[in-house]
Design a protein around this motif. Structure first.
Motif, short mmCIF file in Angstrom:
data_model
loop_
_atom_site.label_atom_id
_atom_site.label_comp_id
_atom_site.label_asym_id
_atom_site.label_seq_id
_atom_site.Cartn_x
_atom_site.Cartn_y
_atom_site.Cartn_z
N ALA A 250 1.31 6.74 -6.94
CA ALA A 250 -0.08 6.95 -7.37
C ALA A 250 -0.21 7.90 -8.56
O ALA A 250 -1.03 7.69 -9.44
N LYS A 251 0.60 8.94 -8.62
CA LYS A 251 0.47 9.93 -9.69
C LYS A 251 1.57 9.82 -10.73
O LYS A 251 1.70 10.68 -11.59
N ASP A 252 2.32 8.75 -10.68
CA ASP A 252 3.46 8.55 -11.57
C ASP A 252 3.04 7.68 -12.76
O ASP A 252 2.83 6.48 -12.62
N LYS A 253 2.89 8.30 -13.91
CA LYS A 253 2.41 7.59 -15.11
C LYS A 253 3.37 6.49 -15.58
O LYS A 253 2.95 5.52 -16.18
N GLY A 254 4.66 6.65 -15.31
CA GLY A 254 5.65 5.66 -15.75
C GLY A 254 5.99 4.62 -14.70
O GLY A 254 6.88 3.79 -14.91
N ALA A 255 5.27 4.63 -13.59
CA ALA A 255 5.60 3.74 -12.47
C ALA A 255 5.50 2.27 -12.84
O ALA A 255 6.36 1.47 -12.46
N GLU A 256 4.46 1.90 -13.56
CA GLU A 256 4.26 0.48 -13.86
C GLU A 256 5.48 -0.11 -14.57
O GLU A 256 6.02 -1.13 -14.15
N ALA A 257 5.93 0.53 -15.61
CA ALA A 257 7.07 0.01 -16.38
C ALA A 257 8.34 -0.01 -15.53
O ALA A 257 9.11 -0.98 -15.58
N ARG A 258 8.57 1.05 -14.74
CA ARG A 258 9.77 1.09 -13.90
C ARG A 258 9.74 0.03 -12.81
O ARG A 258 10.75 -0.60 -12.52
N LEU A 259 8.57 -0.19 -12.22
CA LEU A 259 8.47 -1.19 -11.18
C LEU A 259 8.60 -2.61 -11.74
O LEU A 259 9.21 -3.47 -11.10
N LEU B 217 1.37 -8.66 -10.83
CA LEU B 217 1.66 -8.23 -9.46
C LEU B 217 1.83 -6.73 -9.36
O LEU B 217 1.28 -6.10 -8.44
N VAL B 218 2.55 -6.13 -10.28
CA VAL B 218 2.75 -4.68 -10.24
C VAL B 218 1.43 -3.95 -10.43
O VAL B 218 1.13 -2.99 -9.71
N LYS B 219 0.60 -4.39 -11.37
CA LYS B 219 -0.71 -3.77 -11.56
C LYS B 219 -1.55 -3.87 -10.29
O LYS B 219 -2.20 -2.91 -9.89
N TRP B 220 -1.52 -5.02 -9.65
CA TRP B 220 -2.27 -5.21 -8.40
C TRP B 220 -1.74 -4.29 -7.31
O TRP B 220 -2.51 -3.61 -6.65
N ILE B 221 -0.44 -4.25 -7.14
CA ILE B 221 0.16 -3.40 -6.10
C ILE B 221 -0.22 -1.94 -6.33
O ILE B 221 -0.63 -1.25 -5.39
N LEU B 222 -0.11 -1.47 -7.56
CA LEU B 222 -0.44 -0.07 -7.85
C LEU B 222 -1.92 0.23 -7.68
O LEU B 222 -2.29 1.40 -7.52
N SER B 223 -2.77 -0.79 -7.69
CA SER B 223 -4.20 -0.57 -7.53
C SER B 223 -4.64 -0.51 -6.07
O SER B 223 -5.78 -0.13 -5.79
N LEU B 224 -3.77 -0.85 -5.16
CA LEU B 224 -4.14 -0.88 -3.74
C LEU B 224 -4.37 0.51 -3.19
O LEU B 224 -3.70 1.46 -3.58
N LYS B 225 -5.28 0.63 -2.26
CA LYS B 225 -5.59 1.92 -1.64
C LYS B 225 -5.27 1.83 -0.15
O LYS B 225 -5.36 0.88 0.50
N LYS C 212 0.83 -1.21 0.00
CA LYS C 212 0.00 0.00 0.00
C LYS C 212 0.86 1.26 0.00
O LYS C 212 0.47 2.27 -0.58
N GLU C 213 2.03 1.22 0.63
CA GLU C 213 2.94 2.36 0.62
C GLU C 213 3.53 2.55 -0.79
O GLU C 213 3.71 3.68 -1.24
N VAL C 214 3.81 1.45 -1.47
CA VAL C 214 4.31 1.53 -2.84
C VAL C 214 3.24 2.17 -3.72
O VAL C 214 3.52 3.09 -4.50
N ALA C 215 2.00 1.71 -3.58
CA ALA C 215 0.89 2.27 -4.37
C ALA C 215 0.74 3.77 -4.10
O ALA C 215 0.54 4.56 -5.04
N LYS C 216 0.85 4.16 -2.85
CA LYS C 216 0.71 5.56 -2.48
C LYS C 216 1.84 6.40 -3.08
O LYS C 216 1.60 7.48 -3.64
#
Length: 101
Positions: free
Chosen positions: A53-62, A93-101, A46-50
């Motif tokens: 949250a506003k980083d458009k390139g986060a998915e690819a980098r993670l 996994l990355v998509k799931w992590i980034l979707s957490l609130k 959840k901290e990773v997602a937070k």
């Protein structure tokens, strides 16, 4: 009665993907160092997602970071590389992590 049953079915359907993703994290040993809600060796998901949250390139980098490993984004404890985890699993996994609130 019908509303209660429908609500239970909907909640179960919504929880199923999250449980499947957590099982995927368990299968790939991610939960040895991470948890959803609390810092272990690495940050809570959840901290990773937070953080991203506003980083458009986060998915690819993670995705790249999970595969190659890294150090410095969350302190000096390194995350080891995970080349054995399939690209499809890492992306899920990355998509799931980034979707957490």
């Amino acid at each position: 009665m019908k509303k209660t049953l429908l609500a239970a079915l909907l909640l179960g359907a919504m929880a199923a993907p999250a449980m499947a993703n957590q099982a995927l994290a368990q299968k790939n040993n991610c939960l040895t160092c991470h948890s959803v809600d609390a810092k272990l060796v690495g940050p809570a998901y959840k901290e990773v997602a937070k953080k991203y949250a506003k980083d458009k390139g986060a998915e690819a980098r993670l995705i790249a970071k999970v595969k190659a490993g890294g150090v410095g984004a969350w302190g000096q404890i390194p995350m080891p590389p995970n080349p054995q985890v399939s690209d499809a699993d890492v992306k899920t996994l990355v998509k799931w992590i980034l979707s957490l609130k």
